[in-house]
Design a protein around this motif. Structure first.
Motif, mmCIF file in Angstrom:
data_model
loop_
_atom_site.group_PDB
_atom_site.id
_atom_site.type_symbol
_atom_site.label_atom_id
_atom_site.label_comp_id
_atom_site.label_asym_id
_atom_site.label_seq_id
_atom_site.Cartn_x
_atom_site.Cartn_y
_atom_site.Cartn_z
ATOM 1 N N PHE A 118 0.698 -1.296 -0.008
ATOM 2 C CA PHE A 118 0.131 0.065 0.002
ATOM 3 C C PHE A 118 0.879 1.404 -0.125
ATOM 4 O O PHE A 118 0.472 2.483 -0.816
ATOM 5 N N PRO A 119 1.974 1.309 0.787
ATOM 6 C CA PRO A 119 2.866 2.503 0.788
ATOM 7 C C PRO A 119 3.109 3.018 -0.785
ATOM 8 O O PRO A 119 3.179 4.143 -0.948
ATOM 9 N N ALA A 120 3.325 2.035 -1.446
ATOM 10 C CA ALA A 120 3.583 2.327 -2.844
ATOM 11 C C ALA A 120 2.697 3.196 -3.908
ATOM 12 O O ALA A 120 2.846 3.660 -4.660
ATOM 13 N N VAL A 121 1.313 2.852 -3.419
ATOM 14 C CA VAL A 121 0.294 3.460 -4.080
ATOM 15 C C VAL A 121 -0.494 4.264 -3.282
ATOM 16 O O VAL A 121 -1.445 5.125 -3.944
ATOM 17 N N ALA A 122 -0.340 4.752 -2.094
ATOM 18 C CA ALA A 122 -1.221 5.510 -1.293
ATOM 19 C C ALA A 122 -1.186 6.818 -1.736
ATOM 20 O O ALA A 122 -2.053 7.382 -1.689
ATOM 21 N N PRO A 123 -0.054 7.420 -2.327
ATOM 22 C CA PRO A 123 -0.093 8.679 -3.006
ATOM 23 C C PRO A 123 -0.740 8.909 -4.175
ATOM 24 O O PRO A 123 -1.395 9.936 -4.446
ATOM 25 N N LEU A 124 -0.982 7.817 -5.106
ATOM 26 C CA LEU A 124 -1.880 7.881 -5.971
ATOM 27 C C LEU A 124 -3.100 7.979 -5.545
ATOM 28 O O LEU A 124 -4.177 8.951 -6.122
ATOM 29 N N PHE A 125 -3.623 7.247 -4.569
ATOM 30 C CA PHE A 125 -4.986 7.414 -4.176
ATOM 31 C C PHE A 125 -5.281 8.767 -3.449
ATOM 32 O O PHE A 125 -6.226 9.257 -3.510
ATOM 33 N N ALA A 126 -4.416 9.297 -2.790
ATOM 34 C CA ALA A 126 -4.368 10.558 -2.033
ATOM 35 C C ALA A 126 -4.567 11.832 -3.169
ATOM 36 O O ALA A 126 -5.332 12.576 -3.038
ATOM 37 N N GLU A 127 -3.616 11.663 -4.395
ATOM 38 C CA GLU A 127 -3.972 12.430 -5.508
ATOM 39 C C GLU A 127 -5.331 12.682 -6.148
ATOM 40 O O GLU A 127 -5.909 13.680 -6.390
ATOM 41 N N THR A 128 -5.715 11.446 -6.035
ATOM 42 C CA THR A 128 -7.013 11.288 -7.032
ATOM 43 C C THR A 128 -8.268 12.071 -5.857
ATOM 44 O O THR A 128 -8.996 12.573 -6.430
ATOM 45 N N ARG A 129 -8.129 11.789 -4.894
ATOM 46 C CA ARG A 129 -9.060 12.228 -3.749
ATOM 47 C C ARG A 129 -8.907 13.868 -3.687
ATOM 48 O O ARG A 129 -9.859 14.545 -3.762
ATOM 49 N N ARG A 130 -7.636 14.484 -3.748
ATOM 50 C CA ARG A 130 -7.459 15.735 -3.748
ATOM 51 C C ARG A 130 -8.232 16.460 -4.955
ATOM 52 O O ARG A 130 -8.859 17.333 -5.075
ATOM 53 N N LEU A 131 -7.863 15.720 -6.149
ATOM 54 C CA LEU A 131 -8.595 16.142 -7.508
ATOM 55 C C LEU A 131 -9.940 16.190 -7.486
ATOM 56 O O LEU A 131 -10.693 16.835 -7.909
ATOM 57 N N ALA A 132 -10.559 15.123 -6.857
ATOM 58 C CA ALA A 132 -12.021 15.070 -6.898
ATOM 59 C C ALA A 132 -12.618 16.223 -5.734
ATOM 60 O O ALA A 132 -13.503 16.391 -6.119
ATOM 61 N N ASP A 133 -11.946 16.213 -4.683
ATOM 62 C CA ASP A 133 -12.465 17.217 -3.947
ATOM 63 C C ASP A 133 -12.439 18.791 -4.619
ATOM 64 O O ASP A 133 -13.129 19.530 -4.222
ATOM 65 N N ALA A 134 -11.165 18.989 -5.413
ATOM 66 C CA ALA A 134 -11.148 20.313 -6.095
ATOM 67 C C ALA A 134 -12.034 20.318 -7.398
ATOM 68 O O ALA A 134 -11.964 21.004 -8.221
ATOM 69 N N GLU A 135 -12.921 19.265 -7.581
ATOM 70 C CA GLU A 135 -13.641 18.891 -8.747
ATOM 71 C C GLU A 135 -12.844 19.178 -10.109
ATOM 72 O O GLU A 135 -13.580 19.600 -10.980
ATOM 73 N N ASP A 136 -11.532 18.764 -10.182
ATOM 74 C CA ASP A 136 -10.829 18.691 -11.406
ATOM 75 C C ASP A 136 -11.163 17.543 -12.062
ATOM 76 O O ASP A 136 -10.121 16.533 -11.807
ATOM 77 N N TRP A 137 -12.125 17.163 -12.908
ATOM 78 C CA TRP A 137 -12.268 15.924 -13.295
ATOM 79 C C TRP A 137 -11.097 15.432 -14.196
ATOM 80 O O TRP A 137 -10.743 14.354 -14.548
ATOM 81 N N ALA A 138 -10.749 16.476 -15.256
ATOM 82 C CA ALA A 138 -9.784 16.151 -16.174
ATOM 83 C C ALA A 138 -8.494 15.717 -15.546
ATOM 84 O O ALA A 138 -7.929 14.468 -15.867
ATOM 85 N N GLY A 139 -7.795 16.330 -14.428
ATOM 86 C CA GLY A 139 -6.836 15.886 -13.782
ATOM 87 C C GLY A 139 -7.071 14.581 -12.998
ATOM 88 O O GLY A 139 -6.287 13.747 -12.876
ATOM 89 N N PHE A 140 -8.248 14.241 -12.490
ATOM 90 C CA PHE A 140 -8.680 13.286 -11.858
ATOM 91 C C PHE A 140 -8.503 12.028 -12.968
ATOM 92 O O PHE A 140 -8.062 10.955 -12.374
#
Length: 106
Positions: free
Chosen positions: A40-62
């Motif tokens: 999980f530590p290898a992929v945790a930053p990927l999930f954190a980034e998608t969550r950040r982008l979803a919260d920002a409603e940046d769907w293209a970035g997501f």
């Protein structure tokens, strides 16, 4: 479709990245308790980034960021790997939808 109490597995390559014990099934979305695995530590930053982008409603970035998850991870039901999935992980929980067939591109 009884999903409650099933345990699904997340893999990063061949290494276990976590497990999800389904506690709520409001199909097509399933939700459950996430237990991180050794990878999980290898992929945790990927999930954190998608969550950040979803919260920002940046769907293209997501979409671009989620491609990294799609490339790095597989999700396995109790019957084996699923063809496609959209997974959000915020330990200690995870929620996702899946398909036995590839998702259609818009």
């Amino acid at each position: 479709m009884a999903f409650t109490d099933e345990t699904w597995q997340l893999f990063h390559g061949t290494e276990p990245a976590g497990s999800i014990r389904i506690t709520d099934a409001d199909f097509p979305w399933l939700e459950g308790e996430f237990t991180p695995g050794p990878a999980f530590p290898a992929v945790a930053p990927l999930f954190a980034e998608t969550r950040r982008l979803a919260d920002a409603e940046d769907w293209a970035g997501f979409d671009r960021a989620y491609d990294a998850i799609d490339s790095a991870c597989t999700l396995h039901s109790p019957d084996g790997p699923v063809a496609e999935f959209l997974l959000h992980v915020e330990p200690p929980r995870a929620w996702f939808r899946f398909s036995e067939e590839p998702f259609e591109d818009d």
